[in-house]
Write a protein that holds these residues in place. Structure first.
Motif, mmCIF file in Angstrom:
data_model
loop_
_atom_site.group_PDB
_atom_site.id
_atom_site.type_symbol
_atom_site.label_atom_id
_atom_site.label_comp_id
_atom_site.label_asym_id
_atom_site.label_seq_id
_atom_site.Cartn_x
_atom_site.Cartn_y
_atom_site.Cartn_z
ATOM 1 N N ILE A 187 23.830 0.734 75.595
ATOM 2 C CA ILE A 187 22.806 0.559 76.632
ATOM 3 C C ILE A 187 23.466 0.406 77.998
ATOM 4 O O ILE A 187 23.028 0.995 78.988
ATOM 5 N N GLU A 188 24.529 -0.374 78.066
ATOM 6 C CA GLU A 188 25.233 -0.581 79.338
ATOM 7 C C GLU A 188 25.763 0.750 79.876
ATOM 8 O O GLU A 188 25.632 1.054 81.066
ATOM 9 N N ALA A 189 26.358 1.576 78.996
ATOM 10 C CA ALA A 189 26.898 2.864 79.414
ATOM 11 C C ALA A 189 25.781 3.797 79.889
ATOM 12 O O ALA A 189 25.935 4.498 80.899
ATOM 13 N N LEU A 190 24.662 3.800 79.181
ATOM 14 C CA LEU A 190 23.537 4.658 79.566
ATOM 15 C C LEU A 190 22.976 4.235 80.922
ATOM 16 O O LEU A 190 22.672 5.093 81.767
ATOM 17 N N GLN A 191 22.854 2.943 81.156
ATOM 18 C CA GLN A 191 22.354 2.468 82.453
ATOM 19 C C GLN A 191 23.285 2.890 83.582
ATOM 20 O O GLN A 191 22.834 3.353 84.635
ATOM 21 N N ALA A 192 24.595 2.744 83.362
ATOM 22 C CA ALA A 192 25.572 3.141 84.386
ATOM 23 C C ALA A 192 25.501 4.646 84.641
ATOM 24 O O ALA A 192 25.571 5.103 85.796
ATOM 25 N N LYS A 193 25.330 5.433 83.587
ATOM 26 C CA LYS A 193 25.230 6.891 83.706
ATOM 27 C C LYS A 193 23.996 7.276 84.513
ATOM 28 O O LYS A 193 24.068 8.117 85.413
ATOM 29 N N ILE A 194 22.864 6.658 84.191
ATOM 30 C CA ILE A 194 21.616 6.965 84.908
ATOM 31 C C ILE A 194 21.753 6.599 86.379
ATOM 32 O O ILE A 194 21.396 7.377 87.263
ATOM 33 N N ALA A 195 22.287 5.408 86.653
ATOM 34 C CA ALA A 195 22.459 4.975 88.043
ATOM 35 C C ALA A 195 23.362 5.945 88.796
ATOM 36 O O ALA A 195 23.065 6.344 89.930
ATOM 37 N N SER A 196 24.470 6.336 88.164
ATOM 38 C CA SER A 196 25.414 7.261 88.791
ATOM 39 C C SER A 196 24.764 8.608 89.082
ATOM 40 O O SER A 196 24.943 9.172 90.170
ATOM 41 N N GLU A 197 23.996 9.118 88.127
ATOM 42 C CA GLU A 197 23.307 10.401 88.325
ATOM 43 C C GLU A 197 22.320 10.338 89.486
ATOM 44 O O GLU A 197 22.045 11.342 90.135
ATOM 45 N N LEU A 198 21.803 9.143 89.743
ATOM 46 C CA LEU A 198 20.862 8.964 90.851
ATOM 47 C C LEU A 198 21.573 8.556 92.147
ATOM 48 O O LEU A 198 20.929 8.289 93.161
ATOM 49 N N GLY A 199 22.923 8.487 92.066
ATOM 50 C CA GLY A 199 23.698 8.152 93.260
ATOM 51 C C GLY A 199 23.854 6.664 93.509
ATOM 52 O O GLY A 199 24.078 6.247 94.648
ATOM 53 N N TYR A 200 23.769 5.858 92.465
ATOM 54 C CA TYR A 200 23.875 4.408 92.606
ATOM 55 C C TYR A 200 24.967 3.828 91.725
ATOM 56 O O TYR A 200 25.377 4.426 90.733
ATOM 57 N N GLU A 201 25.377 2.643 92.095
ATOM 58 C CA GLU A 201 26.257 1.821 91.275
ATOM 59 C C GLU A 201 25.476 0.552 90.955
ATOM 60 O O GLU A 201 24.901 -0.069 91.866
ATOM 61 N N ILE A 202 25.418 0.164 89.713
ATOM 62 C CA ILE A 202 24.687 -1.048 89.329
ATOM 63 C C ILE A 202 25.492 -2.278 89.764
ATOM 64 O O ILE A 202 26.679 -2.383 89.464
ATOM 65 N N VAL A 203 24.840 -3.178 90.474
ATOM 66 C CA VAL A 203 25.501 -4.427 90.873
ATOM 67 C C VAL A 203 25.034 -5.599 90.010
ATOM 68 O O VAL A 203 25.750 -6.579 89.861
ATOM 69 N N ARG A 204 23.848 -5.493 89.477
ATOM 70 C CA ARG A 204 23.340 -6.471 88.499
ATOM 71 C C ARG A 204 22.063 -5.905 87.908
ATOM 72 O O ARG A 204 21.417 -5.041 88.499
ATOM 73 N N HIS A 205 21.708 -6.405 86.746
ATOM 74 C CA HIS A 205 20.463 -5.968 86.123
ATOM 75 C C HIS A 205 20.050 -6.965 85.038
ATOM 76 O O HIS A 205 20.845 -7.777 84.588
ATOM 77 N N ARG A 206 18.801 -6.844 84.651
ATOM 78 C CA ARG A 206 18.252 -7.594 83.523
ATOM 79 C C ARG A 206 17.472 -6.612 82.675
ATOM 80 O O ARG A 206 16.735 -5.778 83.195
ATOM 81 N N LEU A 207 17.641 -6.747 81.385
ATOM 82 C CA LEU A 207 16.864 -5.924 80.467
ATOM 83 C C LEU A 207 16.122 -6.867 79.536
ATOM 84 O O LEU A 207 16.729 -7.725 78.901
#
Length: 150
Positions: A113-133
């Motif tokens: 899940i962590e890898a998928l979130q990072a991939k999605i953020a990157s594809e959208l031009g973002y870097e995740i700084v924090r999140h909650r699921l």
């Protein structure tokens, strides 16, 4: 010093940094919180502490929790039921699955899940700084013996 004692000492340090003196009631609240392996709300902490000190007030618990949150010692979660629940901030990152029937909170970690979130953020031009699921679900019934044999 065991894990609970270390956590209490860290909580005390955070409150002292905020300029507060340590009262017996605050120490009791900190111990109850440090011993918690669930996600208690303020009323749950109050009930546990009140059993040890019936002079404790709910407002003391709320004030203490707010100060600990402000100092970054605890994290507050407002799950679907709207009740603020607390957990220690010194834990590794994890996500939550909330049972919609019992209110139980299950912590879990998933590298996928962590890898998928990072991939999605990157594809959208973002870097995740924090999140909650937060996932909400209901426990599936155990398979019957008859189905297991088939």
């Amino acid at each position: 010093m065991n894990g609970i004692a270390k956590r209490v000492a860290a909580f005390e340090s955070q409150l002292r940094k905020a300029g507060l003196r340590m009262t017996q009631q605050r120490r009791l609240i900190l111990r109850i919180l440090a011993e918690s392996d669930d996600h208690p709300d303020a009323k749950g902490i109050f009930s546990r502490a009140f059993a040890c000190d019936p002079t404790l007030s709910l407002s003391t618990v709320y004030r203490t929790m707010k100060l600990l949150e402000t100092q970054g010692a605890i994290e507050r979660h407002a799950f679907q039921d709207g009740v603020s629940r607390y957990e220690h901030a010194d834990q590794d990152h994890h996500d939550h699955l909330i049972d919609v029937e019992t209110g139980a909170v299950v912590e879990f970690s998933s590298p996928e899940i962590e890898a998928l979130q990072a991939k999605i953020a990157s594809e959208l031009g973002y870097e995740i700084v924090r999140h909650r699921l937060e996932l909400y679900g209901r426990k599936l019934p155990a398979p019957s013996r008859r189905k297991a044999r088939a």
